[in-house]
Design a protein around this motif. Structure first.
Motif, PDB file in Angstrom:
ATOM      1  N   LEU A 199       0.815  -1.214   0.000  1.00 56.04           N
ATOM      2  CA  LEU A 199       0.000   0.000   0.000  1.00 56.04           C
ATOM      3  C   LEU A 199       0.850   1.266   0.000  1.00 56.04           C
ATOM      4  N   GLY A 200       2.139   1.133   0.266  1.00 53.61           N
ATOM      5  CA  GLY A 200       3.005   2.296   0.306  1.00 53.61           C
ATOM      6  C   GLY A 200       2.683   3.229   1.453  1.00 53.61           C
ATOM      7  N   THR A 201       2.393   2.640   2.623  1.00 48.99           N
ATOM      8  CA  THR A 201       1.997   3.445   3.778  1.00 48.99           C
ATOM      9  C   THR A 201       2.897   3.160   4.970  1.00 48.99           C
ATOM     10  N   ASP A 202       3.131   4.194   5.764  1.00 50.37           N
ATOM     11  CA  ASP A 202       3.794   4.023   7.053  1.00 50.37           C
ATOM     12  C   ASP A 202       2.784   3.886   8.185  1.00 50.37           C
ATOM     13  N   ASN A 203       1.509   4.018   7.872  1.00 55.60           N
ATOM     14  CA  ASN A 203       0.478   3.851   8.888  1.00 55.60           C
ATOM     15  C   ASN A 203       0.452   2.411   9.385  1.00 55.60           C
ATOM     16  N   ASP A 204      -0.049   2.238  10.592  1.00 54.20           N
ATOM     17  CA  ASP A 204      -0.206   0.891  11.128  1.00 54.20           C
ATOM     18  C   ASP A 204      -1.270   0.137  10.349  1.00 54.20           C
ATOM     19  N   VAL A 205      -1.091  -1.180  10.255  1.00 54.28           N
ATOM     20  CA  VAL A 205      -2.054  -2.036   9.565  1.00 54.28           C
ATOM     21  C   VAL A 205      -2.533  -3.111  10.521  1.00 54.28           C
ATOM     22  N   ILE A 206      -3.847  -3.304  10.519  1.00 51.31           N
ATOM     23  CA  ILE A 206      -4.496  -4.358  11.310  1.00 51.31           C
ATOM     24  C   ILE A 206      -5.076  -5.380  10.336  1.00 51.31           C
ATOM     25  N   VAL A 207      -4.834  -6.660  10.594  1.00 52.71           N
ATOM     26  CA  VAL A 207      -5.486  -7.735   9.839  1.00 52.71           C
ATOM     27  C   VAL A 207      -6.246  -8.580  10.846  1.00 52.71           C
ATOM     28  N   LEU A 208      -7.572  -8.561  10.744  1.00 53.57           N
ATOM     29  CA  LEU A 208      -8.432  -9.266  11.701  1.00 53.57           C
ATOM     30  C   LEU A 208      -9.241 -10.355  11.008  1.00 53.57           C
ATOM     31  N   THR A 209      -9.531 -11.402  11.746  1.00 51.09           N
ATOM     32  CA  THR A 209     -10.471 -12.404  11.261  1.00 51.09           C
ATOM     33  C   THR A 209     -11.874 -11.822  11.378  1.00 51.09           C
ATOM     34  N   ALA A 210     -12.406 -11.378  10.247  1.00 48.14           N
ATOM     35  CA  ALA A 210     -13.709 -10.697  10.218  1.00 48.14           C
ATOM     36  C   ALA A 210     -14.023 -10.343   8.771  1.00 48.14           C
ATOM     37  N   SER A 211     -15.214  -9.850   8.537  1.00 49.32           N
ATOM     38  CA  SER A 211     -15.511  -9.205   7.273  1.00 49.32           C
ATOM     39  C   SER A 211     -15.226  -7.716   7.432  1.00 49.32           C
ATOM     40  N   GLY A 212     -15.227  -6.997   6.326  1.00 46.03           N
ATOM     41  CA  GLY A 212     -14.984  -5.561   6.400  1.00 46.03           C
ATOM     42  C   GLY A 212     -15.988  -4.838   7.260  1.00 46.03           C
ATOM     43  N   THR A 213     -17.156  -5.430   7.448  1.00 45.74           N
ATOM     44  CA  THR A 213     -18.196  -4.844   8.291  1.00 45.74           C
ATOM     45  C   THR A 213     -17.673  -4.536   9.692  1.00 45.74           C
ATOM     46  N   GLU A 214     -16.735  -5.342  10.161  1.00 46.08           N
ATOM     47  CA  GLU A 214     -16.171  -5.115  11.500  1.00 46.08           C
ATOM     48  C   GLU A 214     -15.624  -3.704  11.629  1.00 46.08           C
ATOM     49  N   PHE A 215     -15.021  -3.192  10.567  1.00 46.44           N
ATOM     50  CA  PHE A 215     -14.408  -1.877  10.680  1.00 46.44           C
ATOM     51  C   PHE A 215     -15.395  -0.733  10.482  1.00 46.44           C
ATOM     52  N   TRP A 216     -16.594  -1.001   9.969  1.00 47.10           N
ATOM     53  CA  TRP A 216     -17.659  -0.002  10.098  1.00 47.10           C
ATOM     54  C   TRP A 216     -17.915   0.246  11.579  1.00 47.10           C
ATOM     55  N   GLU A 217     -18.092  -0.867  12.325  1.00 49.29           N
ATOM     56  CA  GLU A 217     -18.359  -0.736  13.758  1.00 49.29           C
ATOM     57  C   GLU A 217     -17.161  -0.167  14.505  1.00 49.29           C
ATOM     58  N   ALA A 218     -15.974  -0.749  14.249  1.00 51.08           N
ATOM     59  CA  ALA A 218     -14.807  -0.379  15.040  1.00 51.08           C
ATOM     60  C   ALA A 218     -14.411   1.081  14.832  1.00 51.08           C
TER      61      ALA A 218
ATOM     62  N   ASP B  89     -17.484  10.316  19.056  1.00 48.97           N
ATOM     63  CA  ASP B  89     -18.171  10.494  20.332  1.00 48.97           C
ATOM     64  C   ASP B  89     -19.665  10.662  20.095  1.00 48.97           C
ATOM     65  N   GLU B  90     -20.022  11.627  19.264  1.00 46.63           N
ATOM     66  CA  GLU B  90     -21.440  11.921  19.055  1.00 46.63           C
ATOM     67  C   GLU B  90     -21.803  12.095  17.585  1.00 46.63           C
ATOM     68  N   GLN B  91     -21.103  12.979  16.881  1.00 46.39           N
ATOM     69  CA  GLN B  91     -21.549  13.422  15.561  1.00 46.39           C
ATOM     70  C   GLN B  91     -20.712  12.804  14.445  1.00 46.39           C
TER      71      GLN B  91
ATOM     72  N   ASP C 221     -25.896   4.811  13.301  1.00 48.73           N
ATOM     73  CA  ASP C 221     -27.173   5.011  13.988  1.00 48.73           C
ATOM     74  C   ASP C 221     -27.363   3.963  15.080  1.00 48.73           C
ATOM     75  N   ARG C 222     -27.141   2.720  14.707  1.00 52.20           N
ATOM     76  CA  ARG C 222     -27.367   1.605  15.636  1.00 52.20           C
ATOM     77  C   ARG C 222     -26.444   1.684  16.846  1.00 52.20           C
ATOM     78  N   LEU C 223     -25.282   2.284  16.652  1.00 56.66           N
ATOM     79  CA  LEU C 223     -24.327   2.431  17.750  1.00 56.66           C
ATOM     80  C   LEU C 223     -24.601   3.664  18.594  1.00 56.66           C
ATOM     81  N   GLY C 224     -25.700   4.345  18.313  1.00 56.49           N
ATOM     82  CA  GLY C 224     -26.126   5.461  19.144  1.00 56.49           C
ATOM     83  C   GLY C 224     -25.526   6.796  18.794  1.00 56.49           C
ATOM     84  N   LYS C 225     -24.890   6.894  17.612  1.00 59.65           N
ATOM     85  CA  LYS C 225     -24.294   8.158  17.200  1.00 59.65           C
ATOM     86  C   LYS C 225     -25.327   9.018  16.467  1.00 59.65           C
ATOM     87  N   THR C 226     -25.111  10.305  16.490  1.00 61.92           N
ATOM     88  CA  THR C 226     -25.945  11.223  15.719  1.00 61.92           C
ATOM     89  C   THR C 226     -25.339  11.330  14.321  1.00 61.92           C
TER      90      THR C 226
END
Length: 369
Positions: free
Chosen positions: A59-78, A85-87, A105-110
């Motif tokens: 990816l040509g990035t110095d950012n940290d990378v996480i590889v999790l056993t999950a679908s991409g949906t996990e990172f919508w939540e995470a 916090d709110e908005q 919305d489901r996680l209670g955010k505005t």
């Protein structure tokens, strides 16, 4: 009530031209058949550090990378739990951007939405207008880079550039159906979290989700009172720094496949892989314009999946079924309410123009074009 349908051993092999999952190399599939080992063994450290660091290199990035056993949906939540916090501001222009907003919305955010018709692209000036008119400001802006339901590629680079003027607003990019097949410079465009699933343009088996995280996003989570447990930036990245492993039991066979495929991707190179996907996309669009039409707004067409407007009024479901039965090739009808108004061809992963042409020839034959 759903009844059991026994899985059999005699299914015909089908070539996949879906918006994911897509075709997987034989040696990548074979890599999953290595003997099992423990996820706290040194062998696991070797495997996990290899796939994480190879991904950063690709990816040509110095950012940290996480590889999790999950679908991409996990990172919508995470990402929502970790950064908002709110908005939150989410422009919606298709099924998956709407789903991203619904998760928040489901996680209670505005959640403030900028709503577009399906097929239209997100406009950076609308993002700026929303940011300037907000009294309280937004913790994050969430944008789907590649709207799989409509074949729209949103201008996330321009959006990220304007967000440089709003340093307290984090930029979250869902790149599930394009990362690895559509080049993006993550740091250059102020992206704080960008994520994908392995079964799309990475051309790996399903089961892993990948997220690149900026230092600012990591620090933001540290300031919060609560965050995602499974996909928390601190939890995953600190464990990696200490142990070189995942904090919870991973899908080891799929990570073995990941290692093999990422070596192929590094051999090809990110620029060359991007160019190959451009060529496939251009061929598919040219074919679509000749026989049908394109559903996305002009100038915003996806590089990994083409959504084709059914201007000829063919029976899409019947055509998809006939191509599958007669040619053992699988492409996709339109998404949801667009099921007969459009159809979609995934040109991602290990496909090339020659293999895409095999599919379009089959569609022409079945549909009598």
């Amino acid at each position: 009530m759903t009844k059991k349908q026994e899985y059999k051993d005699d299914y015909p092999d089908k070539t996949l031209y879906l918006p994911g999952p897509t075709e997987v190399r034989d040696d990548v599939i074979e890599a999953m058949a290595e003997p099992m080992f423990g996820h706290r063994m040194d062998r696991m450290t070797d495997l996990y550090t290899t796939i994480v660091e190879d991904t950063k290199e690709f990816l040509g990035t110095d950012n940290d990378v996480i590889v999790l056993t999950a679908s991409g949906t996990e990172f919508w939540e995470a990402t929502t739990l970790n950064l908002v916090d709110e908005q939150m501001l989410v422009p919606t222009s298709g099924a998956f951007s709407e789903r991203q907003a619904n998760v928040a919305d489901r996680l209670g955010k505005t959640v403030d939405r900028i709503e577009y018709d399906w097929g239209d692209a997100v406009k950076p000036e609308d993002i700026r207008d929303a940011l300037e008119s907000s009294d309280e400001g937004y913790d994050a802006v969430g944008v789907v880079m590649n709207e799989t339901s409509t074949g729209v590629r949103n201008p996330v680079e321009e959006i990220g550039d304007l967000l440089a003027d709003y340093p307290d607003t984090y930029f979250v990019v869902d790149a599930i159906s394009c990362l690895g097949g559509d080049f993006i410079d993550i740091e250059a465009h102020n992206i704080d979290a960008i994520f994908t699933s392995t079964q799309k343009a990475f051309a790996m088996p399903p089961g892993l989700a990948v997220c690149a995280v900026s230092d600012a996003a990591y620090e933001r989570e540290l300031e919060k009172d609560s965050a995602s447990w499974y996909g928390g930036f601190q939890r995953t990245l600190d464990y990696y720094d200490r142990k070189g492993q995942t904090h919870s039991t991973p899908a080891i066979p799929i990570m073995l496949a990941y290692r093999k495929q990422m070596k192929h991707m590094l051999d090809e190179g990110h620029d060359a892989r991007d160019q190959r996907h451009q060529e496939m996309a251009e061929y598919t669009r040219e074919w679509a314009r000749k026989h049908f039409g394109l559903f996305p707004e002009e100038g915003y067409e996806s590089q990994t999946v083409t959504c084709i407007e059914n201007t000829q009024g063919i029976d899409v479901a019947e055509t998809v079924d006939a191509v599958s039965k007669e040619y053992d090739m699988v492409f996709s009808s339109g998404y949801g309410d667009l099921s007969e108004e459009s159809f979609r061809i995934g040109h991602m992963g290990e496909h090339d123009i020659e293999s895409i042409k095999e599919l379009t020839d089959a569609i022409e034959d079945v549909a009598g074009l």
